[in-house]
Design a protein around this motif. Structure first.
Motif, PDB file in Angstrom:
ATOM      1  N   GLY A 275      66.814  99.334  10.862  1.00  0.00           N
ATOM      2  CA  GLY A 275      65.425  99.454  10.405  1.00  0.00           C
ATOM      3  C   GLY A 275      65.281  98.875   9.019  1.00  0.00           C
ATOM      4  O   GLY A 275      66.270  98.569   8.358  1.00  0.00           O
ATOM      5  N   ALA A 276      64.026  98.691   8.606  1.00  0.00           N
ATOM      6  CA  ALA A 276      63.794  98.145   7.263  1.00  0.00           C
ATOM      7  C   ALA A 276      64.306  99.130   6.218  1.00  0.00           C
ATOM      8  O   ALA A 276      64.188 100.338   6.390  1.00  0.00           O
TER       9      ALA A 276
ATOM     10  N   ILE B 102      64.338 101.291   2.925  1.00  0.00           N
ATOM     11  CA  ILE B 102      63.308 101.925   2.103  1.00  0.00           C
ATOM     12  C   ILE B 102      63.832 101.930   0.671  1.00  0.00           C
ATOM     13  O   ILE B 102      64.902 102.475   0.414  1.00  0.00           O
ATOM     14  N   GLY B 103      63.075 101.342  -0.233  1.00  0.00           N
ATOM     15  CA  GLY B 103      63.494 101.340  -1.640  1.00  0.00           C
ATOM     16  C   GLY B 103      64.767 100.546  -1.839  1.00  0.00           C
ATOM     17  O   GLY B 103      64.787  99.343  -1.664  1.00  0.00           O
TER      18      GLY B 103
END
Lengths: 757, 201
Positions: B37-38, B40-41
């Motif tokens: 998944g992409a 985060i931060g």
């Protein structure tokens, strides 16, 4: 007895065979002899054979003897066995008896267990039969009950009947109906009747539920909501109920929006209007989940909450979107961030203008973090342990893709840009407004800057986002290094204005029309900034360790992220340290080196080639060291109170080093006799004693070289050197020692040359 | 105290979906997680490599490619020793964005930062950017260039080892602006509680 005899027999037989073997070999030997024509003249070969045979015979005899010697031992053993033998027979018969008993018991047990098994089968059949009978009876009962209770509007009872019916094994029921030949019609009848009733009840409940929703009659809504699972309509029930709850949340959030839009700008909550709205929204949803979760769990079983939460999250997305887009617009976030990014932001003077907005953004994000935390906790509490990972992953998937999440990430991004800008501007302002308060060792900027940085990081930490805190810590490192360290470095680079002017300084001073008070100001500024570097390093260290404890890290990765970013603060310490070193060097160059040189040069005017008389007057007056100490004390007391302890100690260390090397320089230009050497050693001792008393740390080491020079010059005879050479850790090389010794006029040069060191 | 002589911060940047996280995972854990998944931060990983018998600890910051995380990722540029700029060789737009990324690097990173251009996903058949184009770009902008495949584990180890070696050489010749040996000695001398950046000198 028999067996031992057999063994005995075998044993003796073997012996016999062995002997026969041997004899036959001998025979064959003899027979070969017969072929030979000259029997008496045995060949060498035969003799060899013969001796071999004799040897073998001897061996056999020995063996025989050995075996026979064991005979007695064997016999006692045999006797022992004979005694035990009768017992064996008893044991044998006992064992036989036992065997019979056991085999009897086992057959018995087998028989019994066989019967038990049969019984068990029979029992289970009976209970199955009972179950069927029960079912049949219940079927009848349900059939009758359903109709009456439906007619009387007692839906709980009706639903319970249907539930009972649904709980029966449908296939079995039909089979039972087939089995009961004579009554199959009535059973089938009941079944179809119940089926119809179920459908009808579903319809009724659905419409009643819808009515209740339409009438906002929460009691009825809950009443019918509880009945859906009895009819096997779990999903439908949750869905309908979620819709109802979503409606309620929506109404409430609309109400809040309306009041918010009517709030006047002067209202005291106006500054936090949108974070308040978000708080209301999150609280509404959380309360809804909190109050209805027991209901769902009791009537629908565990694991059903996720569906409800997901439906509510959709509404949360919609409502929060409305709030956030309004916030984005009315607070002008888009314009602010893009103007800051492009560097065209025109500050209206005070960076504090951002304080409120930053506070609101941080609060909004912190509420969001709390809300997510709440959802995760509720869902994991609602799920059985083995299913938790998959259910939580489903929740995360939902959250990751939801609009709220994305918008909040954007909000955090805007917050970080503003926070960085705020921190940078405030720190710049604090540095620009730097003042030195009397009685303080450092200047105002150090407290102000750290106050700002701490405030920013604390605020970031309140957002509940580790990435947010880390970014602000990173930015803080940058601001501290780029703004503060650069400023301190610039001041310190200019050097310490002594006020003792040389020609060039005086010239420039006339031109710049500097007033003496300007020099005083520049002096205290330099000292304050030098102290800032030391205190700044301390503050950074305290800040880092404080944050490591203060900031909450939910996971191990978060902890290591935080620590990784905090370690960046050490580069600020390094920059401070470099500025401090520069400052100390500058201070020493300006305030110590040039002043110390003439004081120590005065030593050259005082002969150390003394007569007894001169020595005692020298001793009494101490012409050199008394004034030197007084002068140095002037420097020391000048800085003792104005410098921080670390800086002061560094300065004294530098002073000691300088005294050490300059004294050595002048000593090397002088000549000494015995008494002169004695005077020198006393002078050096006084000097060392004084410098050592100035700070709490030991300075003696720094003056060790000078002490050793004095010791050399104070020797009575040259051969004393061999005595003391091995006793000290010498700072002087052998060549240097010889050079020093040559200063003694009374030491013959050749002897010095001859010294082996 | 941990046993390492050098510590370097390596930051990966580049468009979303070019495979930054996969490169890091492959290097640090030897995994290729499909359907990643992409990010985060930012993500944070540590790996110690041994180069010329010296232990070098790499602090790897894997940043999110999406625009809305930019203000987080920008804050990591300043203290980075090496920046790995990643694009996808089968996706022209990721290559076209490189100048924008360079602008950001100019703006936020130290001027002495080691910059490496990486063309990832060379296992794919639908290549859109030929090797020489990437090479040219890297040369023009004074960057190292490598092509990798996180999926096939091609050149991944090599990439990080090269960076570590280069940074170590720089540190030894004392060209690093921060965290080099001199400074860290200062740190050791001045502070006790702050994590030391390198030790054993």
């Amino acid at each position: 007895m028999e067996s031992s005899q057999i063994a005995d027999f075998n044993f003796s037989n073997q012996l016999k065979f062995n002997i026969q073997d041997l004899t036959s070999q001998e025979d064959s030997g003899e027979s070969s002899d017969e072929f030979s024509p000259e029997n008496e003249f045995l060949t060498e070969e035969h003799r060899k054979l013969y001796s071999q045979l004799t040897q073998k015979e001897n061996e056999v005899e020995n063996e025989l003897e050995k075996l026979l010697s064991r005979h007695c031992h064997l016999e006692t053993k045999i006797r022992g066995i004979t005694k035990v033998l009768p017992n064996l027979e008893i044991i044998h018969s006992d064992a036989k008896q036992l065997y019979e008993m056991i085999s009897f018991a086992s057959t018995l047990a087998e028989n019994v267990s066989h019967k038990v098994r049969k019984l068990d089968i029979a029992r289970s059949r009976v209970s199955e039969c009972q179950q069927r009978v029960h079912d049949l009876l219940d079927l009848q009962l349900c059939c009758d009950g359903v109709q009456t209770s439906m007619n009387s509007g007692d839906f709980e009872k009706a639903a319970a009947h249907i539930h009972r019916y649904l709980a029966m094994d449908q296939n079995l029921l039909e089979k039972t109906a087939d089995d009961v030949h004579q009554d199959s019609k009535s059973v089938n009848n009941s079944i179809s009747l119940l089926k119809e009733a179920a459908v009808k009840l579903q319809e009724i409940l659905t419409s009643k539920f819808n009515d209740a929703v339409a009438k906002q009659d929460s009691n009825s809504v809950e009443r019918f909501f509880k009945l859906f699972p009895l009819l096997g309509m779990h999903d439908y029930g949750i869905e309908k109920f979620s819709d109802y709850l979503v409606d309620k949340v929506e109404t409430s959030s609309r109400k809040h929006m309306k009041t918010a839009s009517e709030t006047s700008l002067t209202d005291k909550r106006a500054a936090v209007l949108y974070s308040d709205l978000l708080t209301h929204l999150f609280e509404d949803i959380a309360r809804t989940i909190e109050t209805h979760q027991p209901l769902v769990e009791t009537y629908y079983g565990p694991g059903r909450l996720l569906k409800l939460v997901c439906r509510l999250q959709d509404e949360c997305d919609r409502a929060s979107q409305a709030v956030l887009s309004e916030m984005w617009r009315s607070r002008g976030l888009e314009k602010l961030t893009s103007s800051i990014k492009s560097g065209t932001h025109k500050s209206r003077g005070d960076p504090k203008e951002f304080d409120q907005l930053l506070g609101e953004l941080a609060t909004a994000h912190s509420r969001y973090s709390l809300y997510l935390h709440f959802l995760r906790r509720k869902i994991s509490m609602d799920t059985e342990e083995e299913k938790q990972p998959t259910v939580l992953a489903a929740l995360e998937e939902k959250l990751k893709s939801c609009v709220l999440c994305r918008t909040m990430e954007e909000l955090l991004s805007a917050y970080l840009i503003l926070e960085h800008h705020y921190m940078e501007e405030s720190v710049r302002k604090a540095i620009a407004m730097d003042t030195i308060e009397s009685g303080s060792q450092c200047s105002s900027m150090i407290d102000d800057v750290f106050f700002i940085v701490k405030k920013s990081i604390r605020r970031a930490s309140s957002t509940g986002s580790i990435d947010g805190v880390c970014a602000v810590i990173n930015n803080a490192c940058g601001v501290l290094e780029n703004e503060m360290c650069t400023k301190l470095n610039a001041t310190l680079k200019q050097g310490y204005p002594t006020g003792y002017l040389d020609l060039a300084q005086a010239y420039s001073m006339i031109h710049a029309r500097l007033q003496p008070s300007d020099t005083e100001q520049a002096k205290s500024l330099f000292i304050a900034h030098l102290n800032n570097t030391e205190i700044g390093s301390e503050y950074v260290t305290t800040l880092a360790s404080g944050l490591a404890q203060e900031v909450q890290c939910p996971t191990q990765t978060d902890r290591s992220k935080l620590e990784g970013c905090l370690s960046g603060l050490s580069s600020v310490c390094a920059a401070m340290g470099m500025a401090q070193d520069l400052g100390l060097q500058q201070l020493a160059n300006a305030a110590i080196k040039p002043r110390l040189a003439p004081w120590i040069d005065s030593f050259l005017a005082l002969s150390h080639n003394l007569t007894e008389e001169e020595f005692s007057s020298y001793e009494a007056n101490e012409p050199f060291v008394r004034s030197l100490i007084a002068n140095i004390d002037g420097i020391v007391s000048e800085f003792r109170s104005s410098l921080t302890s670390g800086n002061f100690e560094s300065l004294v260390t530098f002073l000691a080093d300088e005294v050490n090397s300059q004294m050595e320089r002048v000593i090397m230009k002088m000549e000494f006799n015995r008494l002169g050497g004695l005077a020198l050693e006393r002078e050096v001792r006084a000097l060392t004693g004084y410098l050592n008393s100035t700070t709490s740390m030991s300075i003696r080491e720094r003056l060790a070289r000078l002490g050793q020079v004095a010791k050399l010059l104070n020797m009575e005879k040259i051969n004393e050197i061999s005595d003391i050479w091995t006793r000290f850790n010498w700072r002087l090389a052998p060549g240097e020692v010889k050079k020093v010794l040559k200063l003694r006029v009374d030491f013959p040069k050749e002897e010095i040359m001859k010294l082996k060191l | 105290m941990e046993d390492y002589k050098f510590l370097f911060k390596v930051v990966l940047v580049g468009n979303a979906g070019v495979g930054k996280t996969c490169l890091v995972r492959r290097f640090t854990q030897g995994l290729f997680p499909p359907g990643q998944g992409a990010t985060i931060g930012v993500d944070f990983m540590i790996k110690t490599v041994e180069i010329e018998n010296e232990k070098v600890k790499l602090q790897i910051w894997d940043t999110a490619g999406q625009e809305r995380f930019r203000s987080i990722t920008h804050s990591y540029y300043r203290s980075a020793h090496a920046l790995i700029l990643v694009y996808d060789i089968s996706c022209q737009p990721t290559f076209d964005c490189l100048p924008d990324w360079l602008k950001e690097i100019e703006e936020y990173a130290s001027s002495k930062v080691l910059r490496v251009l990486v063309g990832n996903k060379i296992d794919r058949d639908d290549r859109e950017i030929p090797t020489h184009v990437g090479e040219d770009f890297a040369q023009r902008h004074n960057m190292y260039y490598l092509e990798t495949s996180a999926k096939e584990s091609d050149n991944v180890e090599n990439l990080f080892v090269k960076i570590a070696t280069e940074l170590m050489e720089q540190a030894k010749s004392k060209e690093l602006p921060r965290y080099d040996e001199i400074n860290s000695q200062n740190i050791n001398r001045r502070t006790t509680s702050i994590d030391v950046t390198c030790c054993g000198n």
